[in-house]
Design a protein around this motif. Structure first.
Motif, PDB file in Angstrom:
ATOM      1  N   PHE A 210       0.193  -1.538   0.188  1.00 48.03           N
ATOM      2  CA  PHE A 210       0.306  -0.159   0.153  1.00 48.03           C
ATOM      3  C   PHE A 210       0.762   0.702  -0.102  1.00 48.03           C
ATOM      4  N   SER A 212       1.119   5.450  -0.417  1.00 47.98           N
ATOM      5  CA  SER A 212       0.734   6.658   0.144  1.00 47.98           C
ATOM      6  C   SER A 212       1.205   7.888  -0.365  1.00 47.98           C
ATOM      7  N   VAL A 243      -0.992  -1.192  -4.423  1.00 50.17           N
ATOM      8  CA  VAL A 243      -2.120  -0.185  -4.833  1.00 50.17           C
ATOM      9  C   VAL A 243      -2.245   1.438  -4.097  1.00 50.17           C
ATOM     10  N   PHE A 245      -3.143   4.259  -1.469  1.00 51.57           N
ATOM     11  CA  PHE A 245      -3.809   3.929  -0.477  1.00 51.57           C
ATOM     12  C   PHE A 245      -3.753   5.639  -0.308  1.00 51.57           C
ATOM     13  N   MET A 269      -6.677  -2.297   4.143  1.00 58.32           N
ATOM     14  CA  MET A 269      -5.434  -3.075   3.921  1.00 58.32           C
ATOM     15  C   MET A 269      -6.645  -4.735   3.540  1.00 58.32           C
ATOM     16  N   ALA A 379      -9.369   2.313  -5.578  1.00 59.83           N
ATOM     17  CA  ALA A 379      -7.485   1.555  -4.953  1.00 59.83           C
ATOM     18  C   ALA A 379      -7.263   0.593  -6.231  1.00 59.83           C
TER      19      ALA A 379
END
Ligand code: ATP
Ligand code: MG
Length: 388
Positions: A210, A212, A243, A245, A269, A379
């Motif tokens: 994930f 960011s 992904v 996030f 998640m 996502a």
């Protein structure tokens, strides 16, 4: 070309697993690891796998290193091939194991004779070679119970082989024999170790990270891809699903109580990991959670994150201390990369006073304001896939 690698197969003998599929998987995994190192012949016979170079320029050193990381192998040794006469075998033992013969204090010789036309019995061969070596190295005592050095002689169909005791192999089961799982890979110390432990049990992995951006940098993502690459000698090549996030985290920060942020984020998640798992036909989700390590790693928090997915969540390091995890991380070669100082998505949004024991109803209430499905969908649609 006259040196080969012998690998002793692992657990299948004990577990009564289907031997054929175990061996087939192991051979396929070995061939894949050897692919760029030259042309090798790889086959199994009597609980032993043979790796034999077929050309002069094969990288045997590289093959050895690769085979030490092959799950499903309990021990490995190098062996020297020679002609099938007692004197050629003796000469080879002297030359090939000379250094070991000089340093050891006690030894014994063990022979196996697959070729029944060989004129000596195994016992006669052991006695002959053992006796000659004893004469040549008078400091060496024979010890049949706990020798420092065991010299193995094998007379097989095409040649005879000489080798010493095997070194420990990677253990475990061949990757892929137990199916597939998705593993949540952060940039930390624990999740690479957790991934390695599950791969060791014969599970092929796909990684989920994930990301960011821009709260975490491109370097932080590169670091995670590097960690995945460092695992490939053990786990094989794999897909890393990166992904996006950020949107979910910003939405949580806008709409939900700060003290629940971490658990709510982890529930997302899990939901997303489960979607990835469905797509790649994975049977479980792996995390590097360890009980009590941080606020989100209480039993209650684990219950709250597990509650949103139907697949089993495997947490192989759950009962390990940090030092124990670090020891494995060093051994498998991920530690130095894990401690590189890049921010991770959890630390960027860490609440000042996280709730240690969230109540399930409380989380659902906090999530009521969110378009969960929409956020998850968005996502998943924007996942970037990197093969390492
Ligand atoms: P690690 O050392 O593996 O980062 P940690 O002690 O930092 O673990 P947490 O940050 O609470 O613990 O994360 C627990 C687990 O959740 C991680 O081991 C990993 O499996 C997963 N995880 C956390 N952050 C991410 C991320 N950004 N991407 C993918 N998985 C993550
Ligand atoms: Mg972490």
């Amino acid at each position: 070309m006259d040196e080969i690698i012998l690998l002793k197969l692992g657990e299948l003998v004990l577990k009564g697993l289907n031997r054929r599929s175990f061996e087939d998987k192991l051979i396929a995994n070995a061939r894949r690891r050897l692919k760029d190192l030259g042309k090798f012949r790889v086959y199994t016979k009597q609980s032993t796998m043979y790796v034999e170079p077929q050309e002069e320029h094969c990288d045997l050193e590289g093959a050895w290193t690769a085979m030490t990381r092959l799950f499903g192998v309990v021990g490995l040794s190098r062996a020297r091939a020679c002609n099938k006469t007692a004197d050629a075998i003796l000469e080879t033992a002297k030359e090939y194991l000379g250094e070991k013969l000089q340093t050891a204090k006690t030894f014994k010789v063990e022979s196996k004779r697959a070729d029944k036309t060989f004129p000596m019995t195994s016992i006669q061969l052991s006695q002959y070679v053992g006796g000659e070596l004893h004469d040549m190295y008078p400091h060496l005592q024979v010890d049949v119970h706990h020798p420092e050095l065991t010299i193995h002689l094998e007379v097989r169909d095409y040649a005879a082989y000489v080798h010493a005791d095997p070194e420990p192999g990677a253990g475990g089961l061949p990757v892929g024999i137990g199916g597939r799982a998705v593993s949540l890979l952060s940039g930390g110390i624990d999740s690479p170790v957790a991934s390695w432990m599950i791969a060791k049990r014969g599970i092929a992995l796909e990684m989920v990270h994930f990301f960011s951006y821009p709260y975490t940098s491109l370097e932080a993502k590169e670091k995670v891809l590097d960690l995945a690459r460092l695992l490939t000698p053990w786990c094989g090549h794999m897909m890393v699903h990166v992904v996006p996030f950020t949107e979910i985290q910003e939405e949580l920060r806008r709409s939900c109580p700060e003290e629940l942020f971490t658990v709510l984020m982890r529930r997302f998640m899990m939901r997303i990991a489960e979607r990835v798992a469905q797509r790649c036909d994975a049977g479980a989700i792996v995390t590097g959670e360890s009980l009590g390590q941080v606020a989100s790693q209480t039993m209650e928090a684990m219950r709250a994150t597990t509650a949103v997915c139907s697949l089993p969540v495997l947490r192989p390091v759950v009962g390990m201390d940090k030092e124990e995890i670090v020891r494995v991380a060093r051994k498998i070669g991920t530690f130095d990369t894990s401690i590189l100082p890049y921010e991770d998505c959890c630390t960027v949004f860490t609440p000042r006073h996280p709730r240690l024991r969230p109540l399930p109803g409380e989380l659902e209430a906090a999530e009521a304001a969110l378009d969960i499905e929409g956020l998850v969908q968005a996502a998943v649609e924007h996942i970037e896939r990197v093969r390492v």
